[in-house]
Design a protein around this motif. Structure first.
Motif, PDB file in Angstrom:
ATOM      1  N   VAL A 129     -11.945   4.360  -2.804  1.00 44.57           N
ATOM      2  CA  VAL A 129     -10.720   3.984  -3.519  1.00 44.57           C
ATOM      3  C   VAL A 129     -10.940   4.276  -5.000  1.00 44.57           C
ATOM      4  CG1 VAL A 129      -9.983   2.193  -1.875  1.00 44.57           C
ATOM      5  CG2 VAL A 129     -11.514   1.602  -3.778  1.00 44.57           C
ATOM      6  N   THR A 130      -9.849   4.234  -5.749  1.00 43.99           N
ATOM      7  CA  THR A 130      -9.922   4.344  -7.201  1.00 43.99           C
ATOM      8  C   THR A 130      -9.139   3.194  -7.825  1.00 43.99           C
ATOM      9  OG1 THR A 130      -7.977   5.797  -7.257  1.00 43.99           O
ATOM     10  CG2 THR A 130     -10.141   6.855  -7.189  1.00 43.99           C
ATOM     11  N   GLY A 131      -9.522   2.811  -9.016  1.00 42.98           N
ATOM     12  CA  GLY A 131      -8.844   1.714  -9.705  1.00 42.98           C
ATOM     13  C   GLY A 131      -9.859   0.830 -10.399  1.00 42.98           C
ATOM     14  N   HIS A 132      -9.403  -0.306 -10.882  1.00 44.92           N
ATOM     15  CA  HIS A 132     -10.319  -1.232 -11.539  1.00 44.92           C
ATOM     16  C   HIS A 132      -9.857  -2.669 -11.313  1.00 44.92           C
ATOM     17  CE1 HIS A 132      -7.215  -0.901 -14.733  1.00 44.92           C
ATOM     18  NE2 HIS A 132      -7.552  -2.156 -14.976  1.00 44.92           N
ATOM     19  N   VAL A 133     -10.793  -3.578 -11.517  1.00 48.89           N
ATOM     20  CA  VAL A 133     -10.532  -5.018 -11.421  1.00 48.89           C
ATOM     21  C   VAL A 133     -11.025  -5.666 -12.707  1.00 48.89           C
ATOM     22  CG1 VAL A 133     -11.167  -7.161 -10.234  1.00 48.89           C
ATOM     23  CG2 VAL A 133     -10.611  -5.129  -8.899  1.00 48.89           C
ATOM     24  N   GLU A 176      -5.921  -3.829  -9.138  1.00 43.95           N
ATOM     25  CA  GLU A 176      -5.506  -3.146  -7.920  1.00 43.95           C
ATOM     26  C   GLU A 176      -6.269  -1.829  -7.786  1.00 43.95           C
ATOM     27  OE1 GLU A 176      -1.263  -2.758  -8.626  1.00 43.95           O
ATOM     28  OE2 GLU A 176      -1.532  -0.637  -9.088  1.00 43.95           O
ATOM     29  N   VAL A 177      -6.422  -1.395  -6.525  1.00 42.12           N
ATOM     30  CA  VAL A 177      -7.078  -0.123  -6.242  1.00 42.12           C
ATOM     31  C   VAL A 177      -6.218   0.651  -5.251  1.00 42.12           C
ATOM     32  CG1 VAL A 177      -9.373  -1.040  -6.691  1.00 42.12           C
ATOM     33  CG2 VAL A 177      -8.460  -1.131  -4.364  1.00 42.12           C
ATOM     34  N   LYS A 178      -6.466   1.961  -5.155  1.00 40.76           N
ATOM     35  CA  LYS A 178      -5.643   2.831  -4.307  1.00 40.76           C
ATOM     36  C   LYS A 178      -6.542   3.749  -3.492  1.00 40.76           C
ATOM     37  CE  LYS A 178      -3.224   5.927  -6.485  1.00 40.76           C
ATOM     38  NZ  LYS A 178      -2.157   6.569  -7.308  1.00 40.76           N
ATOM     39  N   ASP A 179      -6.207   3.911  -2.196  1.00 37.80           N
ATOM     40  CA  ASP A 179      -7.000   4.805  -1.355  1.00 37.80           C
ATOM     41  C   ASP A 179      -6.441   6.224  -1.418  1.00 37.80           C
ATOM     42  OD1 ASP A 179      -4.808   4.975   0.370  1.00 37.80           O
ATOM     43  OD2 ASP A 179      -5.622   3.556   1.827  1.00 37.80           O
ATOM     44  N   LYS A 180      -7.054   7.153  -0.643  1.00 37.26           N
ATOM     45  CA  LYS A 180      -6.679   8.570  -0.725  1.00 37.26           C
ATOM     46  C   LYS A 180      -5.275   8.845  -0.215  1.00 37.26           C
ATOM     47  CE  LYS A 180      -8.925   9.742   3.703  1.00 37.26           C
ATOM     48  NZ  LYS A 180      -7.676  10.011   4.431  1.00 37.26           N
ATOM     49  N   ASP A 181      -4.713   7.917   0.592  1.00 36.58           N
ATOM     50  CA  ASP A 181      -3.352   8.074   1.107  1.00 36.58           C
ATOM     51  C   ASP A 181      -2.306   7.427   0.205  1.00 36.58           C
ATOM     52  OD1 ASP A 181      -4.235   9.444   3.411  1.00 36.58           O
ATOM     53  OD2 ASP A 181      -4.790   7.534   4.346  1.00 36.58           O
ATOM     54  N   GLY A 182      -2.761   6.840  -0.892  1.00 39.35           N
ATOM     55  CA  GLY A 182      -1.842   6.212  -1.838  1.00 39.35           C
ATOM     56  C   GLY A 182      -1.555   4.750  -1.569  1.00 39.35           C
TER      57      GLY A 182
END
Length: 250
Positions: A129-133, A176-182
């Motif tokens: 996933v991508t994003g930050h907390v 929040e984070v996001k996976d490769k499918d959005g």
């Protein structure tokens, strides 16, 4: 220690007011950059699914990020200034502090968990996933300080060493984070109340008339991870750079 400081501070101010040249009262708004430092802090972590009931219970495996997060606060302060330029004062106010950690992996609740932290499974179910907390805390901050005033033509420069006593009201993982499918996975989980955050602080105020420009840096003495998984070797303390504006009421 905190109890004795809270008793000593008002007595110190009232006593010094008797021999002070004047009393100054001002209000202040500030923004800043907050992060954690220490051998147990991290730049990246993973998010663990905390409950099948919904993503609100997801949390960061290690929330003590060493990347700066945008923070802000507001305060009121009272200080006495002697005829020789010596200053003693107390500032108190509300602050919302955020540190940031990048997230590169999400682990769903399909594996056996050891405690709340380390997923153990024959086939790792984690995915990228991508994003930050952010580790976000709300606190009432008290800042007792001493100092000295330099008169530079029409500008007054106050150098103010002191300390912060951050009384934590709420702390949580938020982001929040996001996976490769959005698909987005939101994180907003309240954590056990953080310890009172004691920091050494050095500040400076340049004022012209009733307006002032304020800057300070605070280095934490409190170990947020003192009792982390029963291992005293973990260490993470706060560091905070503030920049703000003030207006003198009296």
């Amino acid at each position: 220690m905190k109890k004795y400081l809270l008793i000593l501070i008002p007595l110190m101010l009232s006593g010094l007011q008797l021999c002070a040249q004047k009393l100054e009262v001002s209000v202040q708004a500030n923004t800043g950059l907050f992060h954690f430092a220490g051998k147990s802090t991290t730049a990246t972590t993973q998010v663990l699914q905390g409950s099948t009931a919904g993503s609100a219970m997801d949390y960061a495996n290690d929330p003590y990020g060493n990347k700066n997060g945008f923070s802000y606060g507001a305060s009121i302060q009272a200080q006495t200034v002697s005829k020789g330029g010596f200053i003693v004062g107390l500032q108190g106010g509300y602050e919302l502090l955020r540190s940031k950690v990048e997230v590169n992996k999400y682990t769903p609740i399909t594996s056996v968990l050891y405690g709340d932290y380390l997923p153990i499974a024959a086939n790792d179910p984690s995915f990228a996933v991508t994003g930050h907390v952010a580790f976000q805390s709300q606190s009432i901050n008290l800042n007792p300080y001493f100092g000295y005033r330099f008169q530079l033509n029409k500008v007054k420069l106050d150098i103010l060493p002191g300390m912060d006593i951050g009384l934590i009201l709420d702390s949580r993982d938020k982001g929040e984070v996001k996976d490769k499918d959005g698909k987005i996975y939101k994180v907003n989980r309240e954590r056990t109340k953080a310890p009172t955050d004691v920091r050494l602080r050095l500040g400076a105020v340049a004022s012209y008339g009733r307006y002032g420009l304020n800057a300070s840096f605070a280095h934490g003495l409190t170990n947020y991870m003192k009792n982390y998984i029963g291992d005293a070797s973990f260490n993470a303390h706060s560091e905070y750079f503030r920049l703000g504006l003030s207006y003198r009421l009296l």
